[in-house]
Structure formats: C-alpha cells, structure tokens
Motif scaffolding. Structure first.
Motif, mmCIF file in Angstrom:
data_model
loop_
_atom_site.group_PDB
_atom_site.id
_atom_site.type_symbol
_atom_site.label_atom_id
_atom_site.label_comp_id
_atom_site.label_asym_id
_atom_site.label_seq_id
_atom_site.Cartn_x
_atom_site.Cartn_y
_atom_site.Cartn_z
ATOM 1 N N TRP A 61 1.253 -0.217 8.634
ATOM 2 C CA TRP A 61 0.836 0.094 7.271
ATOM 3 C C TRP A 61 0.569 -1.168 6.463
ATOM 4 C CZ3 TRP A 61 -1.797 2.985 4.461
ATOM 5 C CH2 TRP A 61 -1.634 3.072 3.057
ATOM 6 N N GLN A 114 -2.873 -2.280 7.384
ATOM 7 C CA GLN A 114 -3.892 -1.375 6.847
ATOM 8 C C GLN A 114 -4.078 -1.606 5.353
ATOM 9 O OE1 GLN A 114 -3.970 2.849 7.824
ATOM 10 N NE2 GLN A 114 -2.625 2.581 9.595
ATOM 11 N N TRP A 157 -7.309 -3.003 3.130
ATOM 12 C CA TRP A 157 -7.922 -2.141 2.125
ATOM 13 C C TRP A 157 -7.986 -2.850 0.772
ATOM 14 C CZ3 TRP A 157 -7.175 -0.019 -2.584
ATOM 15 C CH2 TRP A 157 -8.003 1.058 -2.927
ATOM 16 N N PHE A 175 -9.543 -2.055 -7.268
ATOM 17 C CA PHE A 175 -8.273 -1.339 -7.330
ATOM 18 C C PHE A 175 -7.142 -2.292 -6.971
ATOM 19 C CE2 PHE A 175 -9.854 2.868 -8.104
ATOM 20 C CZ PHE A 175 -11.162 2.811 -7.660
ATOM 21 N N PRO A 176 -6.881 -3.240 -7.853
ATOM 22 C CA PRO A 176 -5.864 -4.252 -7.541
ATOM 23 C C PRO A 176 -4.460 -3.665 -7.591
ATOM 24 C CG PRO A 176 -6.628 -4.522 -9.797
ATOM 25 C CD PRO A 176 -7.485 -3.446 -9.188
ATOM 26 N N PHE A 191 2.186 10.765 -12.040
ATOM 27 C CA PHE A 191 1.816 11.899 -11.200
ATOM 28 C C PHE A 191 2.866 12.976 -11.409
ATOM 29 C CE2 PHE A 191 -0.688 13.640 -7.725
ATOM 30 C CZ PHE A 191 0.115 14.675 -7.289
ATOM 31 N N LYS A 245 3.202 10.889 0.931
ATOM 32 C CA LYS A 245 1.792 11.230 0.756
ATOM 33 C C LYS A 245 1.152 10.319 -0.290
ATOM 34 C CE LYS A 245 -0.603 14.049 2.028
ATOM 35 N NZ LYS A 245 -1.725 13.936 3.007
ATOM 36 N N LEU A 246 1.836 10.088 -1.383
ATOM 37 C CA LEU A 246 1.253 9.281 -2.460
ATOM 38 C C LEU A 246 1.139 7.811 -2.067
ATOM 39 C CD1 LEU A 246 2.974 10.991 -5.502
ATOM 40 C CD2 LEU A 246 0.541 11.054 -4.929
ATOM 41 N N LEU A 255 0.712 6.583 0.916
ATOM 42 C CA LEU A 255 -0.351 6.409 1.899
ATOM 43 C C LEU A 255 -1.731 6.671 1.320
ATOM 44 C CD1 LEU A 255 1.296 8.001 5.070
ATOM 45 C CD2 LEU A 255 1.112 5.579 4.440
ATOM 46 N N SER A 256 -1.785 7.508 0.285
ATOM 47 C CA SER A 256 -3.085 7.796 -0.331
ATOM 48 C C SER A 256 -3.510 6.702 -1.287
ATOM 49 C CB SER A 256 -3.026 9.123 -1.087
ATOM 50 O OG SER A 256 -2.646 10.179 -0.225
ATOM 51 N N HIS A 257 -2.530 5.998 -1.861
ATOM 52 C CA HIS A 257 -2.813 5.020 -2.902
ATOM 53 C C HIS A 257 -2.282 3.632 -2.550
ATOM 54 C CE1 HIS A 257 -4.438 8.025 -5.615
ATOM 55 N NE2 HIS A 257 -3.428 8.813 -5.298
ATOM 56 N N PRO A 258 -2.993 2.936 -1.684
ATOM 57 C CA PRO A 258 -2.552 1.592 -1.318
ATOM 58 C C PRO A 258 -2.538 0.636 -2.514
ATOM 59 C CG PRO A 258 -4.754 2.059 -0.454
ATOM 60 C CD PRO A 258 -4.201 3.350 -0.943
ATOM 61 N N GLU A 259 -3.249 1.005 -3.566
ATOM 62 C CA GLU A 259 -3.257 0.131 -4.751
ATOM 63 C C GLU A 259 -1.938 0.189 -5.505
ATOM 64 O OE1 GLU A 259 -4.839 2.933 -4.381
ATOM 65 O OE2 GLU A 259 -4.940 4.092 -6.242
#
Lengths: 462, 462
Positions: free
Chosen positions: A121, A124, A128, A135-136, A185, A207-208, A210-214
């Motif tokens: 991760w 990855q 990204w 999207f810093p 959220f 889930k959050l 992994l969805s939001h690497p920023e």
C-alpha cells in the motif's frame, strides 16, 4: 425467646423496624456513593486520579460496557438474542426488520477478512500521490490532510430526542472541522453485516483509507463525542513517527491490560501499510455471533476490570497491544497530554470553572478538546446514566463549544443551559478590523500555502 | 308540494339522497384533482409547464405559504399570537418560553437596520485579500471559495422524526460539499429577534459575508432541500457578471410578479457591496409584528397568486425585483437551466425513470441538482402535504443522492425505499485502479492548484 418477653406483636414491629432501618441505611449509603461520583474529584493530570473517577462512575453502571457512540440498536433478523438481552449495543447501521431479505450469510469455513490482502500500500500510495498533485496529502507543512469519520444509524432513534442530539453533535463537528481544514465523512451505511455494532467502523475505515490515498490521517470520532476546544490544533508533528494515536496511558494498557486503559471513541490512524495490517490484526474478534461472544469471554478474563459481554473493539485493542507490544507498540502513541477523548463525567461540572480560569487552545483538563458522553445513549431507551443528567450535560457541552464559534461573530449563549444567544460585540462599519479574541476567524492552522509545490506531495510513509 | 305527492317520509329520503349525492360528487371531484396533481405533468423545460404543476399542487395546500425550511415554530413570549394562528412559520432559532428573560425590545422609532451602513466593502475586501494570501477567494481558476449556509431550530422538533430528517439532510449536504470543496455553516442561533422566521437568514448572511472576506459566494440552502445530483458542479463562470443567482423565470417575476416566480430556498450571493445593498433593500418587510403583517397585505395585493399571510422573504424579493428591475435586475440571474431549487412534487416520482434513462451531472429535470421539499415540514405538526408521502419521498430523495456517494465505494441502497446497502463492486488488492463510474472519487472540480499564485487573489468585484 424475644417474643415471650416483649409479646409477638411487638417483636414483629421491631423486626419490621429493623428491616426498614437496613433498607434506609442501604439507600443512604448508595446515595452517598452516587453523590460522590457526581461531585467528582479534585485535580486532574495523572492517570490514577482520572482513572479513579472513571472507575467510581462505572461502578454503578447498569450494564457495564464501553459506550462509545450514541445509539440504541434495533434487532435485525440476523442478530442473536443474547446480544440484545445483555446490553444495548451501538450499531450505526442497524437495519429494520421490515426490509427486504437478509444479508448474505457468511461462509463459516472461511476466516473473516476485511478485504483482499494488500502488502504494497505504501508504494501504491506514493505513486498515486506523485501522479495526482491536485490531491496533496498535506495542506501546509506540518498540516496533513485529515478526514474525520463519524456516523449513526440510518433509522430514527428510539428515543425521540436522540436524533436532535445527533444533529447538534454533527453541527459541533462541522464547526471544529471547518476551522481546522478537516473534511467530514458521515456514515449511515452498514458495509459488512458481520461487523455490526461498534465493529462497523473497521470495514468503513479500511474502505476510506484505500479509496482516498490523499488522506494522511483518518480521525474516527464517535457520534456521542463533542468538540469543546475549538481553538486546539492537534500537534501533528508530535506523531511524525507514529501511525495510531489514542487517548490512554501506557501503564494502564501494557502493564495492567485495563479495559479502559485507552479509548477507541476518538483516534487518529495514518493512511499506510502498517495501519492496514493493524486493522487486519484488530478485526478477528469482531464477527458477530459465536466468535464475538467467545472472544468476549477471553477479554473479560484477560483484561482488568472488564465486565461480561461480547467482544468490543476497545477491549480487543487493549488485548492486542497488551499481548503484542513488540509488534505494534512503537508506532502507537497513547496520548494523555490532552483530551483526544475526554470522559464527560469528570469534565462537565467544571465548565464554569474553566471559563473563569482558563481559555480555549489548551485541549487538556483545563479546556478539553473532546467531551465524550460514553454511556449516555440518548438515541436509545437504556443508557447507563440518568437521561436527564445526560441530556442536560450534553446541552452544556454543546453550548460550551458553540460559544467559541459564536464569539467569532460577536455573540454568546445567554448561559450554558440556554439555547438563546446574546450580543457581546456591536457591529461596526469596519468589520475587518474586528479582533476576535480567540483568533478563530482566520486561524493560522487553516491558512493554505498557495505558491509552493515542495511540500505538496510530502509523504511520511512508515 | 312535493311532499304531498310523494309523502313526507319519501321526500326526506330523496333529500337525504341528494345531499349524499352532492357530497359524493364533491369527493369524486376532489379526488380527481388531487390525483391529477400527484400524477404530475409530462415533459419539463418550460416555465409554463413546471409552473402549472406547482400551481396544481399548491391549490390544495391547507395553509398557503412558502415553506422553504423544515420546521415548526414554537411560540416565544415575544411572538404575536396572530403569527401562530395563521400558519406555522419556520423559525430556525425559536427560543423556548421557559428560558430566562425576553430579548431587548427594539426601539419603535428607529427604522430597522441589518447593521451599520457600509459603503466601501469592495475596497475593504480587496485590501484584506491582498494582505491575506493564505485565505484566497478562489480555490482554482473558475472555482470560487463558497460557503454553504443552512440551519434549523435549536429546539427538538415537535414531530419526533423531524430531527432524523434534519440529520439526513445535513449528511446529504456534507457529502455534496465534500466532493465540491465547499465549506458548511450550520446555524442554530437567532441573531436578531426582530427577524425571526424565514427572515432570520438575512442577518446571518450579512454577518457571514462581512466576517469572511475570503468567501466569494455564499450559498444559502434550506434544511428541507437535498442534493440529488452529486456530480453537478455549479457553472460559476456563467455568473461572472452577476451577484445573485436564484432559480426562477424572468417572465414570472418581472412581467407577472408571480409570488413563486423565483425561490429563495437555495440561492447564491456574491460577497460584495452590491449584495450588502441588496440585503438592506430586502430587509424592510421583515421585522415581525405590524411591519411584517402590513407588508404581507401589500404583497398579497401586488403579487400574482399570493395567499394572505405575513410578509415572507421570497415574496418580498419578487416584489423588489418586479418594482425595481432597473436598479437590481442586471446583476440578478434567474436560473432555470438546472434545478438550483427543484420543487419535489414534480420530481420524486420520476427517480426510477431518471436512473433508467439518464445519469448524474445534468442537474436539470433529467437529474435535478436539488430536490426541495417545500411544504413538508417534518419537524412540525402541520405540513401542507400528507406526512406519509413527504417522509417516504424524502427517504427516496436521500437514497437517490446517497447512491451516488455509495457507488464511489462499491455499494448502493437495495432500493430507493431501503436503508440497507448492498455491494455492487468487489474489493481488490489494487484499490487505486478502481474506476468509479461517475468520477466522483477525485473529481476535477475538487483538485487544488498547488503551485500558482497568479489566481489566488483574483477578485471579481462588481
């Protein structure tokens, strides 16, 4: 023999009087103890003193369990009846029984998993971020991008006022997060039926992340926790070498394995491989039914002071850290210098004293960052404390925090008990010369850096 | 004479039958009309068609008034009883009668004022922005800094489920705003007792504009309005020469002075001198009591279709624009190309058709940006529509919007009526390769520009 001396009737009278006397004495004793609990202790600052107060409060709880969120569960057709008999668990996503169909039954032969194993991760994520400069993961040097995650049931509360307090609670969070450049959220969906109740946050958090690497840090906060220091900025640089920050005390967790040695109602989790591994290690006690029940027994046996009930995420974390310190401990920061989580019982009666003697920005016992109403459960029918006390104190805590917002605009609540506001500063025709005392109008921790790219893809991969 | 022919008893029977027949016919007639109203019209796109539908719905309203927010007022000791007899007005900051003291009585000899006159706001603001580059008024080229403002009463709703719908509504707004880089201010305070009810937004808006020069646009949105197109970005550049954007139609406002020719439940207001002047011009009909009552009579007389009740902000705006077009019209944009406000009655029964035929991002009748539940008032006791229909449709609208958020993460509601969610996409060990169909995971309208300073202090002073 006594009755022959005094007469049978007289003896009965004496016996009755004695019984009444015993009952009276017992009531008196209980009253004293409860009063002592309410009045609270004196100074704070050491875990022992904090802890003793919490223990006294907990001693009289009807059902002793960690209540980190504000709700009453509804029974679903897939819930065990045991769960509901013993206590009222928070289930942020409990589903009405009248809705179509059941969830898919999990395969009992397969061990539970939060999702497909990921081992790279950090790589990855780094890639990204480099490819997505729009999207810093840092807003400014020492200011990571943070997502505050909270939630509640998609069903109306059983207790009619419960939703009103959830509403005030989210307004409170919106205010703090707006001032501090944090996104929110608000979850109302159960993503994994097996991990219902307090465990529902684990699949959601994974889930959050992994969805939001920023996102650099995810901040979980229970719906029954409120911000009471609008000026306090989390000391992010303190945690530059850590991935998981909870309020707690090392001795209570590692030495005592005390079930309330830390609190999982408000914590920070860095977006990195270590955290994914931590979530995987945390989750096994969660799947509801036999696994969770049996795990509960282990936790009660192994942890200090833990009552009997199914496994909860907080106890599981104490157990995990207490038994695997070498593996996890170096990246976990148990913070007790300020109230990342502040137990309401020892704070709410002191607000006037705080206003008298201190000021926002301290975040600690003098002006707590977070006041957390564990055990109140205004959304449900059965809390561990009197409904009246809980609601009254929640109003006070809300107003205590809200005053810090209102003063920005020249207003304040008429009292900590009052919904009404009054003006404390007249308007002028030069509004930009106004000095808001707390400096919350345009706080430095919210300012963006608009002309530098050197920090924008800064990562702190651990 | 008839009774001599037929007999008295027979005559009475016939009379009774006739009465019953009349009643039956009346009921049948009403049923047809109501059904026609529910079934709605066919195509959309012209104000006449939209408008006719709205008129039919409004025809049967119990109390005809604009209901732009979701609440039932409580009487305060300072409210007039007339106000409460005629209708249930929204008062986002109504105060309980049991609280200490009354508000200060306004001086009747002084005309109402929102605050000290300011005439050089554009200059003050330009100077401030230049001195505070950490608080730019643009996030990116063509992307102004926007504050979405909404709110509700500090008191629990009279109707127990009301707060639950307020909670879902704010969650809905949190989701849209997070995706679109918009901040939220949730108000629960009455800043000016004279401007209670729907007028309370005026002092609030003025206060926020003057406190936050970094805000380029303030977006007021009622608590009974929900986002139903999570992908639609407001076309900011369309309004570069305008300061005030409302959903409405030029002909209905300027030619007809129709009281629902525009809607003030969802509008954009630029932070500039013109807007301060507009607020000052808008406010005179607002002060409660005789002023508001008398103004109401004027509005009923002057506006087309307006029922009898005290002055409301929407009618006052129609009147202001209709009578002073030369002064204000050039900077007001009455937008009808998309649903900045979308009347729920003509939208909610079509969600399945929309899902079948269209996609998010359109914002118009095909996929409305906003579905606004005017008249429903779930917070109070007396709405203009059946409670059951309102709540059911609000659930559907919420889920319709929520599905667009959930699909980002691979989930969706089991149906538009269901709180439950189901998985629509499996997790993988390469989460960053996931394509979320709507492109909402990292939408372009949210990306920040991190390495340019040329646009950061861009102003569009009007």
């Amino acid at each position: 023999m006594l009755d022959r001396c005094l007469g049978a009737r007289r003896v009965r009278q004496i016996q009755r009087a004695l019984r009444h006397g015993k009952i009276t004495l017992l009531c008196l004793f209980l009253t004293v103890l409860v009063l002592r609990g309410y009045l609270g202790a004196g100074k704070f600052g050491t875990p022992e003193q904090d802890f003793k107060e919490i223990k006294d409060h907990l001693y009289f709880r009807k059902r002793a369990e960690p209540h980190r969120v504000l709700e009453e569960a509804q029974t679903t057709t897939t819930e065990t009846t045991t769960e509901n008999k013993n206590y009222n668990t928070f289930d942020p996503t409990k589903i009405a029984v009248d809705e179509e169909g059941d969830d898919e039954k999990p395969d009992p032969s397969k061990p539970y998993s939060l999702g497909p194993k990921i081992s790279d991760w950090d790589e990855q994520r780094t890639k990204w971020l480099a490819n997505n400069p729009g999207f810093p993961n840092f807003i400014a040097p020492n200011k990571p991008k943070v997502l505050l995650v909270t939630g509640s049931s998609p069903k109306p509360c059983e207790n009619p006022v419960g939703d009103h307090y959830l509403l005030k609670s989210i307004k409170n969070k919106i205010d703090y997060c707006r001032l501090h450049g944090i996104e929110i959220f608000y979850n109302m969906a159960l993503l994994d039926a097996e991990m219902a109740g307090f465990w529902a946050k684990l699949p959601l958090i994974r889930k959050l992340l992994l969805s939001h690497p920023e996102i650099e840090f995810l901040w979980w906060m229970d719906s029954d926790a409120m911000f009471t220091d609008m000026a306090f900025e989390v000391p992010w640089e303190r945690y530059k070498d850590h991935n998981f920050v909870m309020h707690g005390w090392n001795e209570m967790v590692y030495d005592e394995k005390n079930w309330i040695g830390l609190n999982t109602g408000s914590f920070l989790l860095r977006n990195c491989q270590w955290s994914l591994d931590m979530l995987d290690a945390w989750s096994p006690m969660g799947p509801k039914g036999k696994i969770r029940d049996d795990a509960g027994k282990i936790l009660t046996r192994e942890l200090k002071g833990r009552p009997v009930f199914e496994a909860d995420d907080q106890s599981a974390m104490v157990y995990l850290l207490g038994t695997q310190r070498d593996k996890w401990g170096d990246k976990v920061y148990l913070e007790s210098a300020y109230y990342l989580h502040g137990y309401w019982g020892i704070l709410v009666d002191r607000y006037e004293e705080m206003i008298q003697n201190y000021h926002p920005g301290l975040g600690d016992h003098r002006w707590p960052l977070v006041t957390h109403f564990v055990g109140c459960k205004p959304c449900g029918k059965f809390g561990d404390y009197s409904v009246e006390r809980c609601l009254k104190q929640m109003d006070r805590a809300f107003n205590f925090g809200d005053n810090q917002i209102l003063q920005i605009y020249g207003f304040t609540h008429k009292s900590l008990a009052s919904r009404r506001v009054k003006r404390i500063r007249n308007d002028t025709s030069n509004p930009l010369e106004v000095k808001d005392d707390l400096g919350l109008l345009h706080p430095s921790f919210k300012a963006v850096k608009v002309s530098s790219s050197s920090w924008s893809v800064l990562t702190t991969v651990q």
